[in-house]
Design an enzyme around this catalytic site. Structure first.
Site, PDB file in Angstrom:
ATOM      1  N   TYR A 199       0.837  -1.205   0.000  1.00 57.65           N
ATOM      2  CA  TYR A 199       0.000   0.000   0.000  1.00 57.65           C
ATOM      3  C   TYR A 199       0.870   1.251   0.000  1.00 57.65           C
ATOM      4  O   TYR A 199       2.056   1.219   0.341  1.00 57.65           O
ATOM      5  CB  TYR A 199      -0.972   0.014   1.186  1.00 57.65           C
ATOM      6  CG  TYR A 199      -0.341   0.284   2.531  1.00 57.65           C
ATOM      7  CD1 TYR A 199      -0.208   1.589   3.007  1.00 57.65           C
ATOM      8  CD2 TYR A 199       0.118  -0.754   3.339  1.00 57.65           C
ATOM      9  CE1 TYR A 199       0.365   1.840   4.252  1.00 57.65           C
ATOM     10  CE2 TYR A 199       0.684  -0.510   4.575  1.00 57.65           C
ATOM     11  CZ  TYR A 199       0.811   0.792   5.022  1.00 57.65           C
ATOM     12  OH  TYR A 199       1.382   1.048   6.246  1.00 57.65           O
ATOM     13  N   CYS A 200       0.256   2.367  -0.405  1.00 56.99           N
ATOM     14  CA  CYS A 200       0.928   3.668  -0.417  1.00 56.99           C
ATOM     15  C   CYS A 200      -0.151   4.742  -0.302  1.00 56.99           C
ATOM     16  O   CYS A 200      -1.284   4.444   0.053  1.00 56.99           O
ATOM     17  CB  CYS A 200       1.777   3.835  -1.684  1.00 56.99           C
ATOM     18  SG  CYS A 200       0.828   3.748  -3.221  1.00 56.99           S
ATOM     19  N   THR A 201       0.172   5.976  -0.614  1.00 56.12           N
ATOM     20  CA  THR A 201      -0.766   7.081  -0.413  1.00 56.12           C
ATOM     21  C   THR A 201      -1.980   6.999  -1.335  1.00 56.12           C
ATOM     22  O   THR A 201      -3.121   7.004  -0.883  1.00 56.12           O
ATOM     23  CB  THR A 201      -0.053   8.430  -0.626  1.00 56.12           C
ATOM     24  OG1 THR A 201       1.082   8.501   0.228  1.00 56.12           O
ATOM     25  CG2 THR A 201      -0.988   9.589  -0.333  1.00 56.12           C
ATOM     26  N   CYS A 206       2.429   1.495  -4.819  1.00 53.84           N
ATOM     27  CA  CYS A 206       2.157   0.092  -4.471  1.00 53.84           C
ATOM     28  C   CYS A 206       1.734  -0.718  -5.689  1.00 53.84           C
ATOM     29  O   CYS A 206       1.973  -1.929  -5.743  1.00 53.84           O
ATOM     30  CB  CYS A 206       1.124  -0.012  -3.349  1.00 53.84           C
ATOM     31  SG  CYS A 206      -0.444   0.813  -3.626  1.00 53.84           S
ATOM     32  N   ILE A 228      -4.182   4.626   0.494  1.00 53.63           N
ATOM     33  CA  ILE A 228      -4.753   4.998   1.789  1.00 53.63           C
ATOM     34  C   ILE A 228      -5.954   5.924   1.616  1.00 53.63           C
ATOM     35  O   ILE A 228      -6.967   5.801   2.323  1.00 53.63           O
ATOM     36  CB  ILE A 228      -3.681   5.679   2.662  1.00 53.63           C
ATOM     37  CG1 ILE A 228      -2.526   4.709   2.930  1.00 53.63           C
ATOM     38  CG2 ILE A 228      -4.271   6.186   3.969  1.00 53.63           C
ATOM     39  CD1 ILE A 228      -1.256   5.401   3.388  1.00 53.63           C
TER      40      ILE A 228
END
Length: 355
Positions: A199-201, A206, A228
Site C-alpha cells: 500500500y501507499c498514499t 504500491c 490509503i
C-alpha cells in the site's frame, strides 16, 4: 504560441490563491498507460487545465501520468469532462478526493515530463509493469488485516510511515522508492508463501511495487486500490473499522490528512506526542521534521538553535552562509538518528528512539 509555463513569482501566486473566494477541491490521480509523445501530450493538457484554473503538480512520462492538483469547485465538472476526453486511457479515471481539504494545497500549475512518473530505478527489459497484483477494496483490506497469513507492506518513505500506517504493517526503511523495491524483496524473501499486501498514499507506488514482487517470483501479491486515500473514503462510507492508524502524509501544503484520532509519532525535538510535519523556517535549511507547538514557539519554527540564530542574521550574511550548501529536500530520519543536511538538530528524546 501560448505560454506553457508559469512566469509569475511564487510569492505573488500564493497571495493570489489565498485571496480567492471560490472553494477548491484537492484531487490526485494516476494512470499507467503508453504515451507516444509525452512532451506534446503535456503541452496539450497544460493548455486544457490552465483554462480550468487548475493548480498542482503533474508528472508525465512515456509510462503514464501522476497528478496532485486542486480544482475550483465551479470548474470541477468541466475539468472532469476535459480530463476524461484527453486520452482514451483517462476516460473515467478514478479521482482520489482529499479527505481533509481547505482548498489551499497548491497555488501554481507545474507540469513536467520525466523518464518515469515515479522514480523506481528499474532497469530490466523483462519487467512488465502491467502485470500487477490483485486490487483490494476496503472490506477485503480489513479482512486481510486480521489474517495471520497476511503481511502488509508500506511502500512509502520513512517519514510518511512515522505518522501513520496500517496496524502491524512492515516498514521498508528508506528515503526513496527506488531503494525500497529491492529492500522489500530481501525483507520478504523468507515469507514468500504469505499473502503480501502493498500500500501507499494513492496507489501509484504500491501498484508498481506489486508488479515488482510478482516479477521476483512472489505469488500471492495484492495492493490497496486507490491507496490509503481511497481505503479511508470507502471505510468511512461503509462504516467499517479503520485499520489504518494515525495521519496520512501528503505532498502539498497540508502535509497530512487525519485518518484516525491516534497520534503515533513524536516531536523530533522534545519527544512529545505529535504528528505535525513542518519545514524549518530558516531559508537556508527547510528541513522536513516533526515539531510540537511548544517547540515551534521555543525555536520560532526552526529545527535548531543554529537555524534560529542564522534566520535572524542580515540577509546578505544568510546568503553568504548558504553559499555552497547542498540543495534539495532535507529530511530528519529518526530511525537512522541522522540529519541529511549540513545543519544540526538535537538528538530525539529517548522515548522517540524506542519506537
Amino acid at each position: 504560441m501560448p505560454v506553457l509555463h508559469n512566469r509569475v513569482s511564487n510569492e505573488e501566486l500564493k497571495a493570489r490563491m489565498l485571496a480567492e473566494t471560490e472553494p477548491r477541491t484537492t484531487v490526485s490521480f494516476y494512470k499507467y498507460f503508453t504515451i507516444d509523445d509525452p512532451k506534446a501530450f503535456r503541452d496539450r493538457l497544460y493548455i486544457q487545465l490552465e483554462q480550468y484554473k487548475v493548480f498542482g503538480r503533474i508528472y508525465i512520462a512515456a509510462e503514464g501520468i501522476n497528478a496532485q492538483i486542486s480544482v475550483p469547485n465551479n470548474q470541477f465538472d468541466a475539468f472532469k469532462t476535459g480530463l476524461f476526453s484527453a486520452h482514451p486511457a483517462l476516460d473515467q479515471i478514478r479521482l482520489n478526493i482529499a479527505l481533509e481539504d481547505d482548498g489551499k494545497s497548491f497555488w501554481v500549475l507545474r507540469m513536467k515530463v520525466r523518464e518515469r512518473i515515479v522514480a523506481d530505478g528499474i532497469d530490466d527489459p523483462t519487467f512488465n509493469p502491467a502485470n500487477v497484483g490483485q486490487y483490494l477494496k476496503a472490506d477485503r483490506v480489513n479482512a486481510m488485516a486480521d489474517d495471520p497469513d497476511t503481511v502488509f507492506v508500506d511502500m512509502r518513505n520513512h517519514y510518511e510511515y512515522e505518522v501513520g500506517h496500517f496496524q502491524n504493517a512492515l516498514e521498508v526503511p528508506s528515503d526513496t522508492f527506488r531503494e525500497q523495491l529491492p529492500m522489500a524483496v530481501d525483507m520478504l524473501d523468507d515469507i514468500r508463501d504469505k499473502n503480501i499486501v502493498m500500500y501507499c498514499t494513492g496507489g501509484i507506488r504500491c501498484e508498481k511495487a506489486s508488479a515488482y514482487m510478482l516479477h521476483h517470483g512472489f505469488k500471492n501479491v495484492y495492493h490497496v486500490e486507490g491507496g490509503i486515500i481511497e481505503y479511508a473514503r470507502q471505510a468511512k462510507a461503509q462504516g467499517l473499522p479503520l485499520k489504518f492508524i494515525g495521519k496520512n502524509f501528503v505532498f502539498d501544503e497540508r502535509m497530512g490528512e487525519r485518518i484516525s484520532d491516534d497520534v503515533i509519532a513524536h516531536c523530533h525535538q522534545c519527544g512529545a506526542s505529535c504528528d505535525s510535519h513542518t519545514n524549518c523556517r530558516n531559508e537556508g535549511c527547510h528541513l522536513l521534521f516533526i515539531q510540537c507547538p511548544s517547540c515551534a514557539a521555543k525555536y520560532e519554527g526552526c529545527c535548531s538553535t543554529q537555524c534560529q540564530d542564522e534566520m535572524k542574521l542580515p540577509l546578505e550574511e544568510q546568503r553568504a552562509i548558504r553559499s555552497g550548501r547542498e540543495n534539495g529536500m532535507k529530511i530528519f530520519n529518526k530511525s537512522k538518528g541522522l540529519l541529511q543536511s549540513t545543519l544540526h538538530i538535537p538528538a530525539p528524546a529517548a522515548k522517540d528512539n524506542a519506537e
